[in-house]
Design a protein around this motif. Structure first.
Motif, PDB file in Angstrom:
ATOM      1  N   VAL A 136       0.953  -1.376  -0.045  1.00 30.30           N
ATOM      2  CA  VAL A 136       0.105   0.089   0.010  1.00 30.30           C
ATOM      3  C   VAL A 136       0.737   1.272   0.152  1.00 30.30           C
ATOM      4  CG1 VAL A 136      -1.755   1.101   1.372  1.00 30.30           C
ATOM      5  CG2 VAL A 136      -1.818  -1.356   1.177  1.00 30.30           C
ATOM      6  N   THR A 192      -5.879   5.725   0.099  1.00 29.56           N
ATOM      7  CA  THR A 192      -4.964   4.506  -0.411  1.00 29.56           C
ATOM      8  C   THR A 192      -6.050   3.253  -0.551  1.00 29.56           C
ATOM      9  OG1 THR A 192      -4.883   3.561   2.074  1.00 29.56           O
ATOM     10  CG2 THR A 192      -3.028   5.038   1.278  1.00 29.56           C
ATOM     11  N   ASP A 193      -5.629   2.383  -0.898  1.00 31.38           N
ATOM     12  CA  ASP A 193      -6.367   1.053  -1.164  1.00 31.38           C
ATOM     13  C   ASP A 193      -6.367   0.097   0.005  1.00 31.38           C
ATOM     14  OD1 ASP A 193      -3.771   0.020  -1.597  1.00 31.38           O
ATOM     15  OD2 ASP A 193      -4.271  -0.823  -3.620  1.00 31.38           O
ATOM     16  N   GLU A 199      -8.062  -0.200   2.725  1.00 33.01           N
ATOM     17  CA  GLU A 199      -9.440  -0.698   3.303  1.00 33.01           C
ATOM     18  C   GLU A 199      -9.798  -1.792   2.132  1.00 33.01           C
ATOM     19  OE1 GLU A 199     -13.092  -2.152   4.555  1.00 33.01           O
ATOM     20  OE2 GLU A 199     -11.338  -1.186   5.563  1.00 33.01           O
ATOM     21  N   SER A 200      -9.802  -1.541   0.990  1.00 32.09           N
ATOM     22  CA  SER A 200     -10.062  -2.697  -0.051  1.00 32.09           C
ATOM     23  C   SER A 200      -9.289  -3.808   0.072  1.00 32.09           C
ATOM     24  CB  SER A 200     -10.156  -2.168  -1.480  1.00 32.09           C
ATOM     25  OG  SER A 200      -8.884  -1.653  -1.671  1.00 32.09           O
ATOM     26  N   VAL A 201      -7.811  -3.691   0.378  1.00 32.96           N
ATOM     27  CA  VAL A 201      -6.940  -4.876   0.494  1.00 32.96           C
ATOM     28  C   VAL A 201      -7.379  -5.911   1.338  1.00 32.96           C
ATOM     29  CG1 VAL A 201      -4.709  -5.638   1.371  1.00 32.96           C
ATOM     30  CG2 VAL A 201      -4.955  -3.751  -0.688  1.00 32.96           C
TER      31      VAL A 201
END
Length: 184
Positions: free
Chosen positions: A81, A92-93, A95-97
């Protein structure tokens, strides 16, 4: 227990253990070795290891300062990230990760204690994650020339106050690396 539904897994979060971040950090070698041991244990337990890498004017992307320290190596299949703010969730990503891996509990390590580590802990907790700080696996540089306490006191204070964090439906606290239980 996390307030995030259907998120039974834990993940090890390694925040900003980069050459330019930890080069002058308090007890650097011991902390990096402790994080390396946790990375090995997480991998052996099939627990996701999520790496966070900061960029800024002082840490330009792809520079030597920006790179993760050589004692730690991220596997190609482990999420990385990229961030530009203290809180690793901000823009950033992350949360989706974590959602894709069904992670609701974070085991947090890294640098700097009084900046990105603390911001990410609070960001995780307010977003519904259980957040455990590994008490002997985070560090910071000496900013006492600017009025901050010495780094050992910053680390001790962060461990103290995080051990008493509470909120409905979530857990927080600190634990030494030797006591980390990724299955709990």
């Amino acid at each position: 227990m996390t307030t995030l539904t259907d998120r039974p897994r834990a993940a090890l979060l390694v925040i900003d253990v980069q050459n330019g971040v930890v080069s002058g950090a308090h007890d650097r070698d011991r902390v990096v070795a402790t994080i390396a041991g946790l990375v090995d244990r997480a991998r052996a337990a099939d627990v996701p290891v999520v790496w966070v890498q900061h960029r800024s004017d002082h840490l330009p992307a792809d520079s030597e300062q920006w790179r993760i320290v050589p004692e730690l190596s991220r596997r190609d299949d482990e999420p990385l990230v990229h961030k530009a703010y203290g809180d690793s969730f901000e823009d950033t990503d992350l949360e989706s990760v974590l959602a894709a891996a069904r992670v609701g509990r974070l085991v947090v390590t890294g640098a700097q204690t009084d900046a990105c580590v603390r911001s990410t802990l609070h960001g995780a907790f307010t977003r519904g994650y259980d957040a455990t700080l590994v008490a002997d696996a985070h560090t910071t540089e000496d900013l006492s020339a600017y009025g901050a306490p010495p780094p050992a006191q910053v680390i001790a204070h962060t461990n103290l106050y995080w051990s008493f964090q509470t909120a409905p439906g979530r857990t927080a606290g600190t634990v030494d690396a030797a006591e980390v239980d990724f299955a709990a």
